[in-house]
Design a protein around this motif. Structure first.
Motif, mmCIF file in Angstrom:
data_model
loop_
_atom_site.group_PDB
_atom_site.id
_atom_site.type_symbol
_atom_site.label_atom_id
_atom_site.label_comp_id
_atom_site.label_asym_id
_atom_site.label_seq_id
_atom_site.Cartn_x
_atom_site.Cartn_y
_atom_site.Cartn_z
ATOM 1 N N PHE A 70 -22.679 1.916 -36.109
ATOM 2 C CA PHE A 70 -24.002 1.759 -36.715
ATOM 3 C C PHE A 70 -23.884 1.664 -38.231
ATOM 4 C CE2 PHE A 70 -25.631 4.267 -32.857
ATOM 5 C CZ PHE A 70 -25.835 3.106 -32.129
ATOM 6 N N GLY A 71 -22.952 2.427 -38.813
ATOM 7 C CA GLY A 71 -22.701 2.304 -40.236
ATOM 8 C C GLY A 71 -22.056 0.975 -40.568
ATOM 9 N N PHE A 72 -21.178 0.529 -39.713
ATOM 10 C CA PHE A 72 -20.464 -0.738 -39.890
ATOM 11 C C PHE A 72 -21.450 -1.903 -39.968
ATOM 12 C CE2 PHE A 72 -17.286 -3.947 -38.564
ATOM 13 C CZ PHE A 72 -16.158 -3.503 -39.233
ATOM 14 N N ASN A 73 -22.320 -2.010 -38.978
ATOM 15 C CA ASN A 73 -23.223 -3.153 -38.890
ATOM 16 C C ASN A 73 -24.530 -2.939 -39.648
ATOM 17 O OD1 ASN A 73 -21.279 -4.327 -37.322
ATOM 18 N ND2 ASN A 73 -22.459 -4.375 -35.438
ATOM 19 N N ALA A 74 -25.233 -1.849 -39.374
ATOM 20 C CA ALA A 74 -26.501 -1.609 -40.058
ATOM 21 C C ALA A 74 -26.276 -1.308 -41.536
ATOM 22 C CB ALA A 74 -27.252 -0.459 -39.388
ATOM 23 N N GLY A 75 -25.146 -0.727 -41.874
ATOM 24 C CA GLY A 75 -24.830 -0.484 -43.276
ATOM 25 C C GLY A 75 -24.598 -1.766 -44.045
#
Length: 404
Positions: free
Chosen positions: A212-217
């Motif tokens: 979620f951090g990878f993509n949404a970040g």
């Protein structure tokens, strides 16, 4: 001017992406190997994290994101020269220090992904030298091409969070080094199954959450783009997992834990390049495509090509990332999507996406071949057969994962 909400989200995302490598990827890979090689895999992941961090600060960030030419960035930010505490990164509400750290976590996980291709048979020193050289010769230039204003950015290539930059580079390079290193002793008939499927599942779950951090970040802010990227990422992971489960149930009668979470990673890798450009239906279709295509790729690489890409880095990450990179040209037009960059629509964008995947595939393969060849001719690449049989935990590090 910096924005406190955006900054808070990217600080959180940075921690989530680091969680993907330490401990997510480390546990995922460690569970897949034999018990006598657990510590060697953990050591590879954590040492790469430290090395990549230092290289990123010395020159990696500058070469990736500073203004240079279409191929490589400049050297104005070597050792982060000129970095001001409160200065915002161009076009964002983030302190540049936060942007640097966020991108550093991508530079950490990408060479760590390649670990899955050479486990149980490679010299520790070779891993360290390869990781540093690969980061500078492959990852940094490709990052500049796509995200740093380089030539692929000029073409309008769409790669939201690393389908090309992370997954294609790592996947292709993994195949090359696995082929050059040679198969493990007994491959493919007498390779033992994963020693700890529960550990694989725990690592995969940490990857799922960290993603979620990878993509949404990669939205670089806390807003609608980040929210949609998180939603489609989760949907793709869920559908990819269930798709792999159904295939295994159909083929073998029993779905496995390892198979299920491999489908999870396939869904996550496939949605990554498209996560900021598609809506919910796009996320579902990407998970379905990733589950099917990556499953077929595993069979192709190991059983037909007979290349010991031990933990399926090409088949899951490389093929998944490339699949999502190509499909975004069409799926971005579904409800909730953003459309594409190319004025000619889906087919024009597909040509751009193909150019991006093709160019990065060729560069990653050629550069990796040269790096591995040099290492093999100098410090050596592979451990002895005796060391391989005894296990790398003890022979390379003088420790064992499980003491009696």
């Amino acid at each position: 001017m910096t924005n406190s909400g955006d900054t808070a989200w990217i600080l959180t995302s940075t921690a989530l992406v680091l969680l993907m490598t330490l401990p997510g990827l480390a546990l995922f890979y460690a569970g897949l190997v034999q018990a006598k090689n657990v510590l060697s895999v953990l050591m590879h992941c954590i040492t790469i994290a430290a090395l990549a961090s230092v290289v990123w600060v010395i020159c990696g960030y500058s070469l990736a994101f500073e203004a240079g030419n279409a191929v490589i960035g400049g050297l104005d930010r070597v050792l982060l020269a000129g970095l001001e505490r409160g200065a915002a990164f161009d076009g964002t509400g983030l302190p540049e220090s936060v942007f640097i750290m966020f991108q550093m976590t991508f530079a950490i996980i990408t060479p760590a992904l390649i670990v899955g291709a050479f486990v149980e048979r490679i010299r520790f020193g070779a891993v360290m030298v390869f990781s540093v050289a690969w980061l500078l010769v492959v990852y940094v230039p490709v990052t500049h091409w796509v995200w740093g204003g380089g030539w692929l950015a000029g073409l309008g290539v769409m790669d939201y969070a690393g389908g090309i930059v992370v997954h294609v580079t790592a996947g292709v390079s993994a195949l090359v080094i696995a082929a050059m290193l040679g198969a493990r002793d007994g491959f493919p008939r007498s390779i033992r199954p994963p020693h700890a499927p529960w550990m694989v599942m725990v690592g995969a779950c940490l990857l799922w959450v960290g993603w979620f951090g990878f993509n949404a970040g990669s939205a670089l802010g806390a807003g609608g783009d980040a929210g949609m990227a998180m939603l489609v990422t989760h949907l793709s992971a869920a559908v990819g997992s269930l798709t792999w489960l159904v295939i295994e149930r159909w083929r073998f009668g029993k779905p496995s834990v390892v198979g299920f979470v491999t489908g999870t990673i396939a869904g996550l890798a496939t949605v990554t390049p498209a996560s900021g450009f598609v809506g919910p239906l796009g996320g579902i279709l990407l998970g379905l495509a990733g589950g099917i295509v990556c499953y077929l790729a595993v069979d192709l690489v190991k059983h037909r090509l007979k290349i010991d890409d031990s933990l399926d880095v090409l088949a899951v990450h490389g093929v998944g990332g490339a699949t999502g990179t190509l499909l975004v040209a069409f799926l971005a037009f579904l409800p909730g999507g953003t459309g594409v960059n190319a004025e000619g629509g889906a087919m024009s964008q597909l040509v751009v996406q193909l150019a991006g995947v093709g160019a990065v595939t060729v560069w990653s393969a050629l550069a990796t071949f040269v790096i591995v060849k040099v290492i093999a001719m100098t410090i050596g690449l592979r451990v002895s057969k005796e060391q391989e049989i005894e296990g790398l935990d003890f022979t390379a590090h003088g420790e064992t994962a499980y003491n009696p």
